[in-house]
Design an enzyme around this catalytic site. Structure first.
Site, PDB file in Angstrom:
ATOM      1  N   ASP A  23       3.041  36.276  13.514  1.00  0.00           N
ATOM      2  CA  ASP A  23       2.805  37.340  12.531  1.00  0.00           C
ATOM      3  C   ASP A  23       1.544  37.051  11.725  1.00  0.00           C
ATOM      4  O   ASP A  23       1.519  37.207  10.504  1.00  0.00           O
ATOM      5  CB  ASP A  23       4.015  37.506  11.612  1.00  0.00           C
ATOM      6  CG  ASP A  23       4.040  38.863  10.901  1.00  0.00           C
ATOM      7  OD1 ASP A  23       3.393  39.809  11.398  1.00  0.00           O
ATOM      8  OD2 ASP A  23       4.703  38.976   9.856  1.00  0.00           O
ATOM      9  N   ASP A  34       4.355  32.469   5.512  1.00  0.00           N
ATOM     10  CA  ASP A  34       5.393  33.339   6.071  1.00  0.00           C
ATOM     11  C   ASP A  34       5.658  33.049   7.551  1.00  0.00           C
ATOM     12  O   ASP A  34       5.101  33.671   8.438  1.00  0.00           O
ATOM     13  CB  ASP A  34       5.070  34.816   5.868  1.00  0.00           C
ATOM     14  CG  ASP A  34       6.294  35.688   6.083  1.00  0.00           C
ATOM     15  OD1 ASP A  34       7.323  35.196   6.599  1.00  0.00           O
ATOM     16  OD2 ASP A  34       6.238  36.874   5.753  1.00  0.00           O
TER      17      ASP A  34
END
Length: 195
Positions: free
Chosen positions: A134, A153
């Site tokens: 991501d 993240d």
């Protein structure tokens, strides 16, 4: 609670990230980020716990965010999985791009340094056999002055074990606009996202 909540930093797919300090920390101790995810479903709880296990095993690297703790908390009768990590005090690359669109200039040499640091962070992840899945401007944190990149993240990250990427890398995960071409083809039958 043993934390002082100083404000909300952002909201993601699974939870909210807050700026916090521990109540028993010295006055001059820096605040840090705390990602809180409701453990309201077994799938969500397992996903966040997997992220916690993954990041706890990562080595310290200048271009990967430092993780301090992963734990389960109970607040107002609801269970949360919490991940404490370094606060990216200069925001992220998404916010930087917005400021640039609004007229703020960033020297070319600084941009080149930031991209070099992104590649160094990715290189370290790949050395650890971790695929982030991501990478996007909002997941490129910035710390300090001049800003230093911290990849953040790891909610969609996976660690591969074999010589070749295993089936964990072929599952749907991440932000569609930034997904690998192979995933778009496999799941949607397309090779790019139109604006």
């Amino acid at each position: 609670s043993s934390y002082i909540y100083l404000g909300e930093l952002g909201r993601g797919t699974f939870g909210i990230t807050f700026l916090v300090k521990k109540k028993d920390d010295p006055e001059d101790a820096p605040p840090f980020a705390q990602k809180t995810v409701p453990a309201d479903s077994l799938l969500t709880a397992e996903k966040v716990q997997a992220e916690g296990r993954l990041v706890k095993g990562m080595t310290t690297h200048a271009n990967l965010v430092e993780y301090y703790d992963v734990f389960i908390a109970n607040a107002k009768g609801k269970m949360y999985i919490c991940i404490d990590m370094k606060w990216c005090d200069k925001g992220d690359m998404q916010k930087m791009l917005i400021r640039m669109q609004e007229g703020q200039t960033v020297p070319e040499v600084q941009l080149m340094q930031l991209f070099l640091e992104i590649f160094r962070g990715l290189e370290e992840l790949h050395r650890l056999r971790i695929i982030h899945r991501d990478i996007k401007p909002a997941n490129v944190g910035l710390v300090g002055d001049p800003p230093c990149v911290k990849l953040i993240d790891f909610g969609f990250a996976t660690q591969v074990n074999g010589t070749f990427a295993d089936k964990k890398t072929k599952t749907l995960g991440g932000t569609i606009a930034y997904m690998a071409k192979e995933i778009l083809e496999d799941f949607f039958g397309i090779d790019r996202i139109e604006n």
